[in-house]
Motif scaffolding. Structure first.
Motif, PDB file in Angstrom:
ATOM      1  N   GLU A   1     -49.220 -10.511 -58.821  1.00  0.00           N
ATOM      2  CA  GLU A   1     -49.835 -11.124 -59.998  1.00  0.00           C
ATOM      3  C   GLU A   1     -49.202 -12.495 -60.277  1.00  0.00           C
ATOM      4  N   VAL A   2     -47.919 -12.604 -60.018  1.00  0.00           N
ATOM      5  CA  VAL A   2     -47.264 -13.905 -60.188  1.00  0.00           C
ATOM      6  C   VAL A   2     -47.844 -14.912 -59.195  1.00  0.00           C
ATOM      7  N   TYR A   3     -48.016 -14.472 -57.938  1.00  0.00           N
ATOM      8  CA  TYR A   3     -48.622 -15.378 -56.944  1.00  0.00           C
ATOM      9  C   TYR A   3     -49.993 -15.836 -57.435  1.00  0.00           C
ATOM     10  N   LEU A   4     -50.798 -14.858 -57.885  1.00  0.00           N
ATOM     11  CA  LEU A   4     -52.180 -15.157 -58.260  1.00  0.00           C
ATOM     12  C   LEU A   4     -52.233 -16.196 -59.375  1.00  0.00           C
ATOM     13  N   GLN A   5     -51.363 -16.031 -60.364  1.00  0.00           N
ATOM     14  CA  GLN A   5     -51.429 -16.970 -61.487  1.00  0.00           C
ATOM     15  C   GLN A   5     -50.849 -18.336 -61.111  1.00  0.00           C
ATOM     16  N   ALA A   6     -49.864 -18.331 -60.213  1.00  0.00           N
ATOM     17  CA  ALA A   6     -49.337 -19.623 -59.751  1.00  0.00           C
ATOM     18  C   ALA A   6     -50.422 -20.359 -58.952  1.00  0.00           C
ATOM     19  N   ILE A   7     -51.182 -19.611 -58.170  1.00  0.00           N
ATOM     20  CA  ILE A   7     -52.266 -20.230 -57.398  1.00  0.00           C
ATOM     21  C   ILE A   7     -53.324 -20.779 -58.345  1.00  0.00           C
ATOM     22  N   GLN A   8     -53.616 -20.011 -59.387  1.00  0.00           N
ATOM     23  CA  GLN A   8     -54.597 -20.460 -60.370  1.00  0.00           C
ATOM     24  C   GLN A   8     -54.217 -21.832 -60.921  1.00  0.00           C
ATOM     25  N   ARG A   9     -52.937 -21.991 -61.245  1.00  0.00           N
ATOM     26  CA  ARG A   9     -52.454 -23.268 -61.757  1.00  0.00           C
ATOM     27  C   ARG A   9     -52.630 -24.388 -60.728  1.00  0.00           C
ATOM     28  N   THR A  10     -52.352 -24.027 -59.487  1.00  0.00           N
ATOM     29  CA  THR A  10     -52.447 -25.001 -58.407  1.00  0.00           C
ATOM     30  C   THR A  10     -53.892 -25.479 -58.239  1.00  0.00           C
ATOM     31  N   ILE A  11     -54.810 -24.526 -58.240  1.00  0.00           N
ATOM     32  CA  ILE A  11     -56.224 -24.882 -58.078  1.00  0.00           C
ATOM     33  C   ILE A  11     -56.697 -25.719 -59.258  1.00  0.00           C
ATOM     34  N   ALA A  12     -56.229 -25.348 -60.447  1.00  0.00           N
ATOM     35  CA  ALA A  12     -56.632 -26.093 -61.639  1.00  0.00           C
ATOM     36  C   ALA A  12     -56.188 -27.550 -61.556  1.00  0.00           C
ATOM     37  N   ASP A  13     -55.092 -27.781 -60.845  1.00  0.00           N
ATOM     38  CA  ASP A  13     -54.602 -29.144 -60.620  1.00  0.00           C
ATOM     39  C   ASP A  13     -55.364 -29.860 -59.518  1.00  0.00           C
ATOM     40  N   GLY A  14     -56.353 -29.189 -58.935  1.00  0.00           N
ATOM     41  CA  GLY A  14     -57.103 -29.793 -57.837  1.00  0.00           C
ATOM     42  C   GLY A  14     -56.381 -29.699 -56.509  1.00  0.00           C
ATOM     43  N   LYS A  15     -55.427 -28.780 -56.419  1.00  0.00           N
ATOM     44  CA  LYS A  15     -54.676 -28.673 -55.171  1.00  0.00           C
ATOM     45  C   LYS A  15     -54.937 -27.343 -54.462  1.00  0.00           C
ATOM     46  N   GLU A  16     -54.323 -27.210 -53.304  1.00  0.00           N
ATOM     47  CA  GLU A  16     -54.599 -26.038 -52.477  1.00  0.00           C
ATOM     48  C   GLU A  16     -53.351 -25.182 -52.268  1.00  0.00           C
ATOM     49  N   ALA A  17     -53.586 -23.929 -51.888  1.00  0.00           N
ATOM     50  CA  ALA A  17     -52.464 -22.995 -51.712  1.00  0.00           C
ATOM     51  C   ALA A  17     -52.594 -22.206 -50.417  1.00  0.00           C
ATOM     52  N   ILE A  18     -51.446 -21.924 -49.816  1.00  0.00           N
ATOM     53  CA  ILE A  18     -51.402 -21.082 -48.617  1.00  0.00           C
ATOM     54  C   ILE A  18     -50.605 -19.822 -48.949  1.00  0.00           C
ATOM     55  N   VAL A  19     -51.164 -18.668 -48.616  1.00  0.00           N
ATOM     56  CA  VAL A  19     -50.454 -17.399 -48.806  1.00  0.00           C
ATOM     57  C   VAL A  19     -50.260 -16.763 -47.444  1.00  0.00           C
ATOM     58  N   LEU A  20     -49.021 -16.505 -47.077  1.00  0.00           N
ATOM     59  CA  LEU A  20     -48.767 -15.844 -45.804  1.00  0.00           C
ATOM     60  C   LEU A  20     -48.401 -14.396 -46.042  1.00  0.00           C
ATOM     61  N   VAL A  21     -48.976 -13.534 -45.226  1.00  0.00           N
ATOM     62  CA  VAL A  21     -48.633 -12.111 -45.256  1.00  0.00           C
ATOM     63  C   VAL A  21     -48.189 -11.745 -43.841  1.00  0.00           C
ATOM     64  N   PRO A  22     -47.341 -10.708 -43.714  1.00  0.00           N
ATOM     65  CA  PRO A  22     -46.745 -10.448 -42.400  1.00  0.00           C
ATOM     66  C   PRO A  22     -47.778 -10.168 -41.309  1.00  0.00           C
ATOM     67  N   GLU A  23     -48.707  -9.325 -41.589  1.00  0.00           N
ATOM     68  CA  GLU A  23     -49.668  -9.014 -40.546  1.00  0.00           C
ATOM     69  C   GLU A  23     -50.951  -8.656 -41.249  1.00  0.00           C
ATOM     70  N   ILE A  24     -51.925  -9.533 -41.146  1.00  0.00           N
ATOM     71  CA  ILE A  24     -53.022  -9.440 -42.094  1.00  0.00           C
ATOM     72  C   ILE A  24     -53.898  -8.215 -41.893  1.00  0.00           C
ATOM     73  N   SER A  25     -54.021  -7.738 -40.670  1.00  0.00           N
ATOM     74  CA  SER A  25     -54.892  -6.582 -40.472  1.00  0.00           C
ATOM     75  C   SER A  25     -54.273  -5.326 -41.082  1.00  0.00           C
ATOM     76  N   LEU A  26     -52.977  -5.397 -41.392  1.00  0.00           N
ATOM     77  CA  LEU A  26     -52.329  -4.233 -41.975  1.00  0.00           C
ATOM     78  C   LEU A  26     -52.321  -4.260 -43.497  1.00  0.00           C
TER      79      LEU A  26
END
Ligand code: ADP
Ligand code: ZN
Ligand code: ZN
Length: 802
Positions: free
Chosen positions: A301-326
């Motif tokens: 939830e912290v990631y999600l809201q931080a991303i929200q702020r980033t998008i609101a600023d007109g910027k982009e975000a990258i989220v990495l997860v260890p292995e996406i199919s899992l």
């Protein structure tokens, strides 16, 4: 005259500096930095990347050859990427060409066709281009090449009238499905207004549609949600509340419809953490946060809201997860919050699909990328935030050249864009926590579960006692009782088989021989599915021998505690239990993993049995019991991180239980209950574990107190390999400072791989400013002489395994 500086792709004999090529006058407008070209190199034409354009060259003009072909009309690598490649080259000691290639999707390395796609109207185009687009909106680039029209085409690209698309030649037809496009609320309102009250089913359906106005869904989803038949749906569509559409089946298993979710009211701890992050966002400053939160504390939830702020600023975000199919549940949470603004990059996609996602990012059509390690290179041009979830996972380190760690690349990009990086984990890597303690990273702590649920109670069961009491089963008495209790209460259980570094072998019961790979010094692994033995390193496979290759005994058979064996035992003990087994065999098919998890979430099984792949991200309310069948298997690996890995795994698995309203229970079976990694994982006591483990590392001289580098030498001839490894050791000893220890040469942990013998030297050091220069010197020597003799030399700084 202008010259392009080109990094060429010559893999057999890598050269590692740019070469100058003449830009033919006609092409001066066409070639930009970051484009790919073909250039003559020796007798051949090779691929190259333009990394610079200059007006003068040090090479005499008559010796400079011209570029022979242009591959891109638009740069595919930004200036940022080009400097990142230079940094990677230095940081990981790799060839610049490898660093450039790793940033691009596979499609740009595969065979593809280029098309010019019309964006604007035909009359807006320059006259000479118009005829080409009159019949089709998509024209093969070769046609413009032939007609010598690349220059006007490039101008049209710059003016935004035309796009250049690469299309991977894909076999097979695009699949289509019929879906329902639901109209707007008002539209449905109108239809309802015109109806009598006589059709309650249709009305119920339309009410549901009003709540999902604008959505595109599968008919099956409607049948399930509203319990109506296709004839009811058809009448509602006839009346004009929705329509059928044909949609391309996008083979991404994660594009299933997701329900939009709203922001949660943050807990105090979450709020405090988010404030620190948004400060850095607002002040446009690079800061690396280590978000240490126990399982279920609401890191996401912290990631999600931080991303929200980033998008609101007109910027982009990258989220990495260890292995996406899992981690389908994790991906879904991003999709459900940000919808179409999210691109998902995962290994399950075909080359073409991956390229499509990459292209969406490059063109700025999405704001968020969720993906595994290589998504750290997502070609955003205005990055505002980078996140590594489960930052301690070893999948973030690439094992081939360039041997980079996604964490380092993320921080580099954070510095480039002056934006924060969040590293999140319940069990941070030791070195990350050490850096946070030193103040290099900012530590943010979530010590409570978000919904205030209690942590599950954890019982550690001494399997030696079980054995003494005559229980030879792989289930202890307490675990069996707990299982029976859940089956009675219709609650769900997750059983975890710790098999890290553990495989199923075929073993001779008489002489103890295991069947070995003929090319590698490693036992072959048994695959029941195909009834074959396989080598995981070189792909060799063979049928199971009927007699032992050594002693000819017929007592040669499958040995190991595989998931199948556990499944059989559960069936014997609890014939009524519905078991779902999740391992490499049952999840081979694309999307299989997600389908199984969905089914488990719907309660279609009582027990989910699996390996490492079920340890992550699983979040279902009805799971109240977690059983770990053998905690020790990962503890005895010859790896200085064995205790850390075991602690991480136990903590993660335990975190799967009781995440919602019902209290969870965890049973950990072990033969070494006294080990601190197991004891301290009981209450998710990270800090005491950290201190214990740091002490152990200090005494043994391992990271994070020392840095480690491994230089490996391999050759088909064992004498050669040993000799040159010896020369490496000698070279290092005489050139590095005296307080650096060089250990070896020794044989690598797998002494022979794909018929090459492998020796290695280990370097341990605290500070050694000379290391990189010395290694570069060594590589120079290697390149000028050794490579011709067939030696392969690799350098791994900060290896994940020794
Ligand atoms: P973590 O990633 O730290 O393991 P999650 O983000 O998965 O934790 O959160 C655990 C559960 O708590 C999830 O079901 C999530 O929806 C819920 N949750 C998170 N934050 C809040 C909050 N502020 N209020 C209510 N529920 C929350
Ligand atoms: Zn034998
Ligand atoms: Zn092999």
């Amino acid at each position: 005259m202008r010259f392009a500086q080109v990094i060429v792709d010559v893999s057999a004999y890598p050269v590692d500096r740019p070469f100058d090529y003449l830009i033919p006058e006609d092409w001066e407008e066409l070639i930009d930095i970051g484009c790919r070209v073909k250039v003559p190199f020796g007798p051949r034409n090779v691929l190259g990347f333009v990394v610079g354009i200059v007006a003068e060259s040090d090479v005499p003009v008559e010796k400079i050859k011209p570029i022979s072909e242009i591959l891109d009309l638009e740069s595919i690598l930004t200036e940022e990427m080009l400097s990142l490649a230079k940094w990677l080259k230095h940081q990981t000691i790799c060839y610049e060409i490898d660093a450039l290639q790793v940033m691009l999707p596979g499609a740009l390395r595969a065979k593809y066709e280029k098309y010019a796609v019309l964006l604007g109207e035909v009359p807006q185009l320059p006259q000479m281009l118009q005829p080409y687009f009159e019949k089709a909106e998509k024209v093969n680039l070769a046609q413009f090449e032939k007609a010598n029209l690349l220059k006007p085409l490039k101008r049209a690209v710059k003016d935004g009238l035309v796009n250049i698309e690469n299309e991977v030649k894909q076999k097979g037809q695009v699949k289509q499905v019929r879906k329902v496009q639901i109209y707007s609320r008002e539209q449905i309102e109108e239809v309802i207004g015109q109806m009598g009250k006589r059709a309650p089913k249709q009305l119920a359906l339309m009410e549901w549609m009003q709540d999902h106005a604008g959505a595109i869904v599968l008919p099956e989803q409607i049948y399930e949600a509203v319990q109506v038949t296709s004839s009811v749906l058809n009448s509602v569509i006839e009346k004009g509340a929705a329509t059928y559409i044909q949609e391309e089946v996008y083979r991404d298993p994660f594009t299933k419809e997701v329900v939009k979710t709203d922001f949660l009211q943050l807990t105090d701890e979450q709020d405090k953490a988010l404030k620190k992050i948004t400060e850095a966002i607002d002040e446009k400053r690079q800061e690396t946060f280590l978000l240490h939160g126990i399982t279920g504390s609401g890191k996401t939830e912290v990631y999600l809201q931080a991303i929200q702020r980033t998008i609101a600023d007109g910027k982009e975000a990258i989220v990495l997860v260890p292995e996406i199919s899992l981690t389908p549940q994790m991906t879904e949470r991003f999709k459900s919050r940000f919808g179409d603004e999210v691109a998902v990059m995962h290994s399950g996609l075909s080359v073409g699909e991956k390229y499509d996602e990459w292209r969406k990012v490059q063109q700025g059509k999405v704001k968020v990328v969720v993906g595994a390690r290589s998504a750290v290179f997502a070609p955003f041009k205005n990055l505002g935030l980078l996140i590594l979830d489960e930052e301690h996972e070893s999948t973030y380190k690439q094992e081939d050249s360039p041997r980079y760690h996604a964490r380092d690349v993320a921080i580099w990009r954070g510095n480039y864009y002056n934006c924060p990086v969040i590293l999140g984990s319940a069990t941070p890597a030791l070195e990350s926590f050490a850096r946070a303690k030193k103040g290099v990273y900012t530590l943010l702590t979530l010590s409570q579960r978000a919904k205030n649920q209690a942590l599950p109670t954890v019982q550690i069961i001494d399997m030696r006692e079980q054995l003494q009491a005559g229980n030879r089963s792989m289930f202890s008495e307490p675990l069996m009782e707990a299982l029976r209790d859940r089956l009675d209460k219709k609650e769900q259980t997750v059983l975890f088989l710790n098999r890290r570094g553990y495989s199923s072998f075929v073993l001779c019961r008489d002489c103890g021989t295991t069947v070995q790979c003929p090319n590698c010094d490693i036992s072959l692994t048994y695959h029941r599915y195909q009834e074959k033995l396989k080598c995981h390193y070189c792909g060799h496979d063979e049928y199971i021998p009927e007699t032992c290759p050594e002693c000819l005994s017929e007592n040669i058979r499958y040995f190991g505690t595989g998931t199948q064996k556990v499944e059989e035992e559960i069936h014997k003990l609890f014939p009524e239990a519905r078991v779902m087994r999740m391992d490499v065999d049952t999840t081979k098919q694309k999307g299989a993993h997600e389908k199984m998890l969905d089914a488990f979430g719907r309660g279609e099984a009582d027990i989910l049995l699996g390996t490492q792949m079920i340890a992550k991200g699983l979040d279902f309310p009805n799971i109240t019991l977690v059983g770990v069948l053998s905690a020790d298997t990962s503890l005895h690996l010859p790896d200085y991180r064995a205790a850390e890995k075991t602690f991480q795994l136990m903590t993660q698995v335990s975190g799967r239980a009781g995440r919602h309203n019902k209290l969870g229970e965890v049973y950990i079976q072990t033969y070494t209950p006294e080990h601190y990694a197991i004891q301290l994982s009981k209450d998710q006591h990270y800090t005491p574990f950290y201190e214990r483990e740091m002490h152990a590392r200090h005494i043994a001289g391992y990271p994070p107190y020392y840095y480690i580098a491994i230089i490996q030498v391999s050759h088909e001839d064992v004498m050669f390999a040993a000799e040159y490894a010896g020369r490496v050791a000698e070279y290092l000893r005489s050139n590095l400072s005296f307080n650096v220890s060089v250990i070896g040469p020794t044989t690598a942990s797998i002494a022979r791989l794909q018929n090459r013998y492998r020796y290695q030297c280990l370097i341990k050091y605290k500070v050694e400013p000379n290391l990189i220069p010395v290694l570069l010197q060594l590589i120079k020597l290697y390149r000028s002489e050794w490579i011709k003799k067939g030696i392969v030399l690799t350098v791994d700084l900060d290896p994940t395994m020794i």
